[in-house]
Design a protein around this motif. Structure first.
Motif, short mmCIF file in Angstrom:
data_model
loop_
_atom_site.label_atom_id
_atom_site.label_comp_id
_atom_site.label_asym_id
_atom_site.label_seq_id
_atom_site.Cartn_x
_atom_site.Cartn_y
_atom_site.Cartn_z
N MET A 197 0.82 -1.21 0.00
CA MET A 197 0.00 0.00 0.00
C MET A 197 0.86 1.26 0.00
SD MET A 197 -3.33 -0.44 2.47
CE MET A 197 -4.67 -1.53 2.08
N THR A 198 0.41 2.27 -0.72
CA THR A 198 1.06 3.57 -0.73
C THR A 198 0.61 4.39 0.48
OG1 THR A 198 -0.71 4.62 -1.98
CG2 THR A 198 1.06 3.53 -3.25
N VAL A 199 1.19 5.56 0.61
CA VAL A 199 0.78 6.47 1.69
C VAL A 199 -0.72 6.75 1.61
CG1 VAL A 199 0.98 8.84 2.55
CG2 VAL A 199 3.04 7.56 1.94
N GLN A 200 -1.18 7.16 0.44
CA GLN A 200 -2.59 7.53 0.32
C GLN A 200 -3.51 6.33 0.49
OE1 GLN A 200 -3.57 10.77 0.13
NE2 GLN A 200 -5.57 9.85 0.60
N GLN A 201 -3.09 5.17 0.02
CA GLN A 201 -3.92 3.97 0.19
C GLN A 201 -4.08 3.61 1.66
OE1 GLN A 201 -1.67 1.37 -2.39
NE2 GLN A 201 -3.19 1.50 -4.05
N ASN A 202 -3.03 3.77 2.44
CA ASN A 202 -3.14 3.53 3.87
C ASN A 202 -4.12 4.50 4.53
OD1 ASN A 202 -1.19 1.52 5.42
ND2 ASN A 202 -0.08 2.23 3.60
N ARG A 247 -0.29 12.92 8.45
CA ARG A 247 -1.60 12.71 7.84
C ARG A 247 -2.17 11.35 8.24
NH1 ARG A 247 -0.52 12.50 2.09
NH2 ARG A 247 -2.79 12.27 1.86
N PHE A 248 -1.31 10.33 8.28
CA PHE A 248 -1.74 8.99 8.66
C PHE A 248 -2.23 8.98 10.11
CE2 PHE A 248 -0.33 4.51 9.86
CZ PHE A 248 -1.44 3.90 9.31
N GLU A 257 5.02 9.13 23.14
CA GLU A 257 5.80 10.23 23.70
C GLU A 257 6.68 10.86 22.63
OE1 GLU A 257 8.48 10.65 27.67
OE2 GLU A 257 9.22 9.19 26.22
N TRP A 258 7.41 10.03 21.88
CA TRP A 258 8.28 10.55 20.83
C TRP A 258 7.46 11.23 19.73
CZ3 TRP A 258 9.15 10.25 15.63
CH2 TRP A 258 10.40 10.69 15.17
N MET A 259 6.35 10.63 19.36
CA MET A 259 5.53 11.18 18.29
C MET A 259 4.97 12.55 18.65
SD MET A 259 5.53 9.00 15.71
CE MET A 259 4.02 8.98 14.74
N ILE A 260 4.62 12.73 19.92
CA ILE A 260 4.10 14.03 20.36
C ILE A 260 5.23 15.05 20.44
CG2 ILE A 260 3.11 15.27 22.33
CD1 ILE A 260 1.39 12.80 22.88
N LYS A 261 6.33 14.67 21.07
CA LYS A 261 7.44 15.60 21.27
C LYS A 261 8.06 16.04 19.95
CE LYS A 261 8.87 14.25 25.93
NZ LYS A 261 9.97 13.67 26.76
N ASN A 262 7.97 15.20 18.93
CA ASN A 262 8.58 15.53 17.64
C ASN A 262 7.58 16.02 16.61
OD1 ASN A 262 11.66 14.63 17.65
ND2 ASN A 262 10.51 13.18 18.90
N GLY A 263 6.37 16.29 17.05
CA GLY A 263 5.40 16.94 16.19
C GLY A 263 4.71 16.07 15.17
N TYR A 264 4.75 14.76 15.34
CA TYR A 264 4.06 13.86 14.42
C TYR A 264 2.59 13.70 14.78
CZ TYR A 264 8.46 12.32 12.30
OH TYR A 264 9.65 12.27 11.63
N ILE A 265 2.28 13.81 16.05
CA ILE A 265 0.90 13.68 16.52
C ILE A 265 0.54 14.91 17.34
CG2 ILE A 265 -0.59 12.44 18.16
CD1 ILE A 265 0.60 9.85 17.24
N LYS A 266 -0.58 15.49 17.02
CA LYS A 266 -1.10 16.63 17.76
C LYS A 266 -2.48 16.27 18.31
CE LYS A 266 1.42 20.08 15.04
NZ LYS A 266 1.32 21.28 14.18
N LEU A 267 -2.64 16.33 19.61
CA LEU A 267 -3.89 15.94 20.26
C LEU A 267 -4.77 17.15 20.52
CD1 LEU A 267 -2.37 13.39 22.77
CD2 LEU A 267 -3.44 12.91 20.59
N ALA A 280 8.64 7.27 3.78
CA ALA A 280 7.56 8.24 4.01
C ALA A 280 8.12 9.49 4.69
CB ALA A 280 6.47 7.62 4.87
N SER A 281 7.53 10.63 4.37
CA SER A 281 7.96 11.89 4.97
C SER A 281 7.25 12.11 6.30
CB SER A 281 7.63 13.05 4.04
OG SER A 281 6.22 13.20 3.92
N LYS A 282 7.71 13.10 7.02
CA LYS A 282 7.07 13.45 8.28
C LYS A 282 5.62 13.87 8.04
CE LYS A 282 7.49 16.51 12.30
NZ LYS A 282 8.33 17.51 13.00
#
Length: 591
Positions: A501-506, A550-551, A581-591, A543-545
């Motif tokens: 699967m590609t990025v968009q397909q996921n 988006r995922f 923790e890492w995903m939040i601190k590095n800006g990948y996930i915003k809650l 995959a990019s950041k």
């Protein structure tokens, strides 16, 4: 207050001794180390991190070196050992002996016959050496006794042993329980570890006399050549790395040290860390609450109910760690035997003394979901359910189900009076068809009753089975139980459909397929729905950041519709995308 000038001129042990001269009274004290150069700050900061003398002694050795073993030099990293340094690699031998842990899957190819050993029909009869390739019947799972002695379990769960009812030397796979006649030693060639001999309990070595005859009657030394029928080429086909493997691998003397003190590498410096007291700490709960999350799902093992003296090979201490979690989360109400003192590190440096019930000040206002992640016998055969060898044996008997219910009863009784107890998950990921729907329903009803015996408010979470099943199969039971929740786990992993699967397909799969799956189990008058595990990880390479953002955003949007909420797997992980923790601190996930 104590000031130490030119602190870099002192050894770590000396500074530790000096620091110990203040702070002995009731008043707050300080020890200030003043260095004359910035180059020494990294060494001095070791003292800032810890007051543990054992930790500091080890760090001192790592930083200054062991010195001359036979001469007068007391420091320095010496060149005599071109392969390993004692202070860094002293644990290599200890780790090497754990290469063959419980559940390790081995395959043996005779060097003379050129064929693989095989439990004929998967077990229940003789062992032969007539297979040109290896799969299930040719794979033997280890049960570890010590560093060199093992039981070998075959496909149909019998154990290889001597034919004690026959001539005493033929090799069979007939016994359902391992005895002395099913105990073997693996002897490895020090020059080629893939070449082994297998020593039987009668003192002789196994040999492949012919393709159809494997016996334990070879004696004498070996040159490890291709003409020796007692020599086999060993292949490791799989490993397991769960808590059972670690604790049984290290044994009863070393396992408590390993579980409570784990060797890790931080900033290129080898350091001791007390695992249960440092891996998840109060600051983690502060981080969780500070990022808008309101609950934690804590996986536990069934042996916790027997803490502090759980059955072998498990190590006591996990129950105290769970007690700490309730203390940090909010109000802690739990019974403690009167002869136990629990020290809990808080901002008030609080020590809770033994007594019937304790109430500590509110901390971060988090709720706790206790998740029985490992049930007795293993509900799915995975290492995270503490299976010994990949076998799945939970739910096969009424006694096993009742044993599991007793664990739920214990945990709910202990924490029912805490306002932080939000839910009890009765079991994690039972796997079909091994865990039948009949067994699951029987257990879920009994487990629900055990929770309700102690709490009328805690939600009761029932995990959907993995494998072939109907997503709504628990509805007939759960719909009639107040406060019931259905748990589903959604990963864009672990299935071939995601491999290309590609990025968009996921992302589209989340918005389309996952939405439909969640809608199917979400009803206005049925049980609540809980996406109890998900992760922003996939099979996409390069995959990019922004792609991962988006995922993650897509999953947050869809799983946010679950009527009981969601839980990310997991808070901390060495793999960055699996660490919230890492995903939040590095800006990948915003809650």
């Amino acid at each position: 207050m104590m000031n130490v000038m030119n602190a870099e001129r002192f050894g770590i042990a000396q500074l530790h001794q000096l620091r110990g001269r203040v702070g002995r009274g009731v008043r707050k004290s300080q020890c200030i180390l003043v260095a004359s150069s910035t180059s020494s700050l990294s060494r001095l900061k070791v003292l800032e991190k810890s007051s543990d003398g054992f930790y500091l002694a080890n760090m001192d050795l790592l930083l200054r070196g062991p010195g001359d073993l036979l001469g007068k030099k007391q420091s320095g990293h010496l060149p005599e050992f071109p392969v390993a340094r004692l202070e860094i690699h002293g644990n290599i031998l200890q780790e090497a002996h754990m290469a063959a842990l419980d559940g390790t899957q081995l395959q043996f190819k005779s060097v003379t016959v050129g064929k693989y050993l095989c439990a004929e029909n998967g077990g229940g009869t003789i062992v032969v050496a007539n297979r040109t390739s290896a799969s299930g019947w040719e794979t033997f799972k280890l049960w570890r006794i010590n560093e060199t002695n093992f039981h070998f379990r075959v496909f149909n769960k019998q154990f290889i042993g001597l034919d004690t009812n026959g001539n005493g030397i033929d090799i069979v796979a007939e016994s359902n329980t391992p005895r002395s006649s099913e105990t073997f030693e693996i002897v490895r060639n020090s020059n080629d570890l893939s070449r082994v001999r297998i020593k039987a309990p009668n003192g002789f070595f196994l040999q492949a006399k012919t393709e159809e005859l494997v016996t334990a009657d070879y004696e004498g030394a070996t040159s490890w050549g291709d003409d020796d029928p007692s020599v086999f080429e060993m292949t490791i086909a799989g490993r397991m790395q769960g808590e059972f493997q670690v604790t049984n691998g290290y044994g009863p003397q070393k396992a408590p040290q390993v579980m409570r003190v784990i060797l890790t590498c931080i900033d290129d410096i080898l350091a001791y860390q007390k695992h249960w007291s440092t891996y998840i700490v109060e600051d983690d709960f502060k981080f969780i609450a500070g990022n808008g999350l309101n609950a934690v799902r804590i996986p536990v093992g069934w042996w916790m109910a027997s803490d502090p003296t759980p059955p072998a090979p498990y190590v006591g201490g996990s129950l105290r760690a769970l007690d700490n979690a309730f203390t940090w989360a909010g109000y802690a109400f739990f019974p403690v035997p009167s002869d136990i003192t629990i020290s809990v590190t808080t901002s008030q440096d609080l020590t809770i003394m033994g007594g019937p019930v304790h109430n500590t000040p509110k901390k971060y206002g988090l709720k706790i979901i206790i998740d029985l992640h490992a049930a007795p016998g293993s509900q799915n055969g995975f290492e995270h359910s503490s299976s010994r060898d990949g076998s799945q044996e939970w739910g096969l008997t009424d006694d096993n189900i009742q044993q599991t219910v007793a664990v739920i009863d214990f945990l709910t009784a202990r924490y029912a009076r805490s306002p932080s107890l939000y839910a009890v998950e009765l079991i994690n990921e039972p796997l079909s068809p091994g865990a039948s729907l009949k067994s699951a329903n029987k257990y879920y009803k009994a487990g629900y009753d055990a929770v309700r015996k102690h709490s009328s408010t805690a939600y009761v979470v029932m995990s959907n089975r993995l494998g072939p099943m109907d997503p709504r199969e628990l509805f007939p039971l759960a719909s009639g139980l107040r406060g019931s929740v259905i748990d589903v786990h959604y990963y864009n992993l672990f299935s071939d459909i995601f491999n290309s699967m590609t990025v968009q397909q996921n992302i589209d799969f989340v918005y389309t397929n996952r939405s439909a799956q969640l809608n199917q189990i979400t009803t206005s008058n049925g049980p609540l729905t809980f996406v109890g595990e998900w992760v922003a990880e996939w099979q996409v390479s390069g995959a990019s950041k922004e792609d991962l953002q988006r995922f993650a955003k897509a999953q947050l949007e869809v799983y946010g519709r679950a009527t009981f909420g969601w839980a990310y797997w997991t808070l901390k992980n060495v793999n960055n995308h699996w660490s919230l923790e890492w995903m939040i601190k590095n800006g990948y996930i915003k809650l």
